[in-house]
Scaffold this motif. Structure first.
Motif, PDB file in Angstrom:
ATOM      1  N   CYS A  53       0.847  -1.198   0.000  1.00 36.07           N
ATOM      2  CA  CYS A  53       0.000   0.000   0.000  1.00 36.07           C
ATOM      3  C   CYS A  53       0.878   1.242   0.000  1.00 36.07           C
ATOM      4  CB  CYS A  53      -0.945   0.020   1.188  1.00 36.07           C
ATOM      5  SG  CYS A  53      -2.220  -1.240   1.099  1.00 36.07           S
ATOM      6  N   ASN A  54       2.075   1.110  -0.539  1.00 40.08           N
ATOM      7  CA  ASN A  54       2.910   2.294  -0.708  1.00 40.08           C
ATOM      8  C   ASN A  54       2.353   3.067  -1.893  1.00 40.08           C
ATOM      9  OD1 ASN A  54       4.985   4.148  -0.564  1.00 40.08           O
ATOM     10  ND2 ASN A  54       6.379   2.921  -1.791  1.00 40.08           N
ATOM     11  N   GLU A  55       1.745   4.220  -1.621  1.00 37.12           N
ATOM     12  CA  GLU A  55       0.995   4.923  -2.658  1.00 37.12           C
ATOM     13  C   GLU A  55       1.931   5.768  -3.523  1.00 37.12           C
ATOM     14  OE1 GLU A  55      -3.445   4.857  -1.204  1.00 37.12           O
ATOM     15  OE2 GLU A  55      -2.336   6.377  -0.100  1.00 37.12           O
ATOM     16  N   TRP A  56       2.476   5.095  -4.521  1.00 40.56           N
ATOM     17  CA  TRP A  56       3.458   5.703  -5.399  1.00 40.56           C
ATOM     18  C   TRP A  56       3.338   5.053  -6.764  1.00 40.56           C
ATOM     19  CZ3 TRP A  56       5.650  10.064  -4.314  1.00 40.56           C
ATOM     20  CH2 TRP A  56       6.812  10.484  -4.971  1.00 40.56           C
ATOM     21  N   GLY A  59       1.371  16.049  -7.736  1.00 38.63           N
ATOM     22  CA  GLY A  59       0.648  16.645  -6.609  1.00 38.63           C
ATOM     23  C   GLY A  59      -0.094  15.596  -5.796  1.00 38.63           C
ATOM     24  N   PHE A  60      -0.758  14.670  -6.473  1.00 45.68           N
ATOM     25  CA  PHE A  60      -1.502  13.634  -5.766  1.00 45.68           C
ATOM     26  C   PHE A  60      -0.561  12.742  -4.960  1.00 45.68           C
ATOM     27  CE2 PHE A  60      -2.908   9.307  -5.278  1.00 45.68           C
ATOM     28  CZ  PHE A  60      -4.134   9.482  -4.662  1.00 45.68           C
ATOM     29  N   TYR A  61       0.500  12.297  -5.609  1.00 44.55           N
ATOM     30  CA  TYR A  61       1.378  11.321  -4.952  1.00 44.55           C
ATOM     31  C   TYR A  61       2.166  11.936  -3.807  1.00 44.55           C
ATOM     32  CZ  TYR A  61       0.015   7.858  -8.305  1.00 44.55           C
ATOM     33  OH  TYR A  61      -0.746   6.978  -9.020  1.00 44.55           O
ATOM     34  N   ILE A  62       2.574  13.153  -3.958  1.00 44.31           N
ATOM     35  CA  ILE A  62       3.318  13.807  -2.868  1.00 44.31           C
ATOM     36  C   ILE A  62       2.381  14.030  -1.676  1.00 44.31           C
ATOM     37  CG2 ILE A  62       4.499  15.961  -2.221  1.00 44.31           C
ATOM     38  CD1 ILE A  62       5.622  15.906  -5.167  1.00 44.31           C
ATOM     39  N   TRP A  63       1.133  14.407  -1.966  1.00 40.43           N
ATOM     40  CA  TRP A  63       0.146  14.583  -0.899  1.00 40.43           C
ATOM     41  C   TRP A  63      -0.041  13.267  -0.140  1.00 40.43           C
ATOM     42  CZ3 TRP A  63      -5.255  12.822  -1.720  1.00 40.43           C
ATOM     43  CH2 TRP A  63      -6.046  13.034  -0.575  1.00 40.43           C
ATOM     44  N   ARG A  64      -0.152  12.145  -0.855  1.00 39.57           N
ATOM     45  CA  ARG A  64      -0.352  10.853  -0.179  1.00 39.57           C
ATOM     46  C   ARG A  64       0.865  10.481   0.673  1.00 39.57           C
ATOM     47  NH1 ARG A  64      -5.169   9.996   0.743  1.00 39.57           N
ATOM     48  NH2 ARG A  64      -4.341   8.148   1.761  1.00 39.57           N
ATOM     49  N   GLN A  65       2.058  10.773   0.176  1.00 40.55           N
ATOM     50  CA  GLN A  65       3.270  10.417   0.931  1.00 40.55           C
ATOM     51  C   GLN A  65       3.378  11.272   2.195  1.00 40.55           C
ATOM     52  OE1 GLN A  65       5.735   7.940   0.248  1.00 40.55           O
ATOM     53  NE2 GLN A  65       4.140   7.222  -1.137  1.00 40.55           N
ATOM     54  N   ILE A  66       3.073  12.549   2.057  1.00 41.74           N
ATOM     55  CA  ILE A  66       3.135  13.433   3.227  1.00 41.74           C
ATOM     56  C   ILE A  66       2.120  12.965   4.265  1.00 41.74           C
ATOM     57  CG2 ILE A  66       2.610  15.788   4.039  1.00 41.74           C
ATOM     58  CD1 ILE A  66       3.759  16.772   1.328  1.00 41.74           C
ATOM     59  N   ARG A  67       0.937  12.600   3.793  1.00 40.75           N
ATOM     60  CA  ARG A  67      -0.118  12.157   4.689  1.00 40.75           C
ATOM     61  C   ARG A  67       0.294  10.870   5.413  1.00 40.75           C
ATOM     62  NH1 ARG A  67      -5.038   9.904   5.020  1.00 40.75           N
ATOM     63  NH2 ARG A  67      -6.621  11.197   6.000  1.00 40.75           N
ATOM     64  N   ALA A  68       0.857   9.929   4.665  1.00 37.94           N
ATOM     65  CA  ALA A  68       1.259   8.644   5.257  1.00 37.94           C
ATOM     66  C   ALA A  68       2.347   8.863   6.303  1.00 37.94           C
ATOM     67  CB  ALA A  68       1.754   7.705   4.157  1.00 37.94           C
ATOM     68  N   THR A  69       3.268   9.747   6.020  1.00 37.47           N
ATOM     69  CA  THR A  69       4.363  10.007   6.955  1.00 37.47           C
ATOM     70  C   THR A  69       3.838  10.698   8.203  1.00 37.47           C
ATOM     71  OG1 THR A  69       5.785  10.299   5.043  1.00 37.47           O
ATOM     72  CG2 THR A  69       6.661  11.054   7.144  1.00 37.47           C
ATOM     73  N   ALA A  70       2.908  11.623   7.991  1.00 38.49           N
ATOM     74  CA  ALA A  70       2.394  12.393   9.122  1.00 38.49           C
ATOM     75  C   ALA A  70       1.514  11.545  10.037  1.00 38.49           C
ATOM     76  CB  ALA A  70       1.597  13.586   8.608  1.00 38.49           C
TER      77      ALA A  70
END
Ligand SMILES: [Zn+2]
Length: 246
Positions: free
Chosen positions: A186-189, A225-236
């Motif tokens: 589920c690594n959203e990339w 934009g979508f993928y960076i948003w998902r990564q930031i969200r997952a990290t946070a």
């Protein structure tokens, strides 16, 4: 491994009445497939992807891989609709749910999916989070679900999706030792064919009910934009899943 276009792997769970963020309406799913079809995307499953990677083919410029987790009974409706668009997909089944839980695909349904040309893979015997299990139990989830599904379809099973996306290096190693070729995470990339290995993992994006059709388009196109948003969200949100119980 071959050069080529990056691609998204989409993950669905259930289609129907509202039941959480992972249950899409029929209309939503129809609109998403119509968008992919209208824009000439090739809709593939992991079996098709593996063949393309092994043969060194360059992937089509518009290409998505579609996966459906958990074996909810609405998966047959998904398969019907995909059939109309000549699309492929991989379905990931949970042994114990398919054995007896109401609302889930039975073994005859799984054989029917395979007969229609869809690939199938395992999603555990019980859907427990693999990173939390001691080695012996983790191995049992991976190996016993594989053996069960191989008995159901009468052929080798090479794909699995980690329940809840809980995966780490230890789980991957055990999965490869069991004979899995591709492991859905589920690594959203996006996925890059140039760096994909066999055996290896596939990054996947969970398609959620609140995603607009525009967001969906961005997922398929690889919009940064979508993928960076998902990564930031997952990290946070939490310690990354892959580090838990390493
Ligand atoms: Zn699941």
């Amino acid at each position: 491994m071959l050069e080529g276009n990056r691609f998204a792997c989409l993950t669905y769970h259930a289609i129907g009445e509202p039941g959480g963020q992972y249950t899409l309406s029929e209309r939503q799913f129809q609109d998403q497939l119509a968008l992919l079809h209208g824009e000439a995307y090739v809709i593939d499953g992991l079996e098709g992807l593996e063949l393309r990677l092994r043969s060194g083919q360059t992937l089509p410029s518009r290409y998505v891989v579609l996966t459906v987790d958990d074996g909810h009974e609405s998966a047959m409706w998904v398969a019907d609709l995909l059939g109309k668009y000549a699309g492929h997909a991989s379905f990931f089944l949970i042994r114990d749910r398919s054995a007896s839980k109401p609302g889930y695909l039975r073994e005859k349904d799984i054989r029917e999916l395979r007969r229609r040309g869809f690939s199938v893979g395992t999603h555990g015997t019980t859907h427990r989070k693999l990173t939390f299990l001691p080695k012996k139990r983790c191995l049992a989830e991976l190996a016993e679900s594989k053996r069960w599904l191989e008995d159901v379809i009468g052929e080798e099973v090479r794909y699995m999706a980690a329940p809840g996306g809980f995966v780490n290096a230890r789980v991957m190693k055990l999965a490869f030792e069991c004979g899995y070729t591709l492991v859905g995470t589920c690594n959203e990339w996006m996925n890059s064919p140039a760096t994909m290995a066999l055996p290896g993992s596939v990054n996947r994006v969970n398609v959620r009910r609140h995603f607009s059709i525009q967001a969906f388009r961005h997922i398929a196109e690889g919009h940064p934009g979508f993928y960076i948003w998902r990564q930031i969200r997952a990290t946070a949100l939490a310690v990354p899943k892959r580090l838990i119980c390493r």
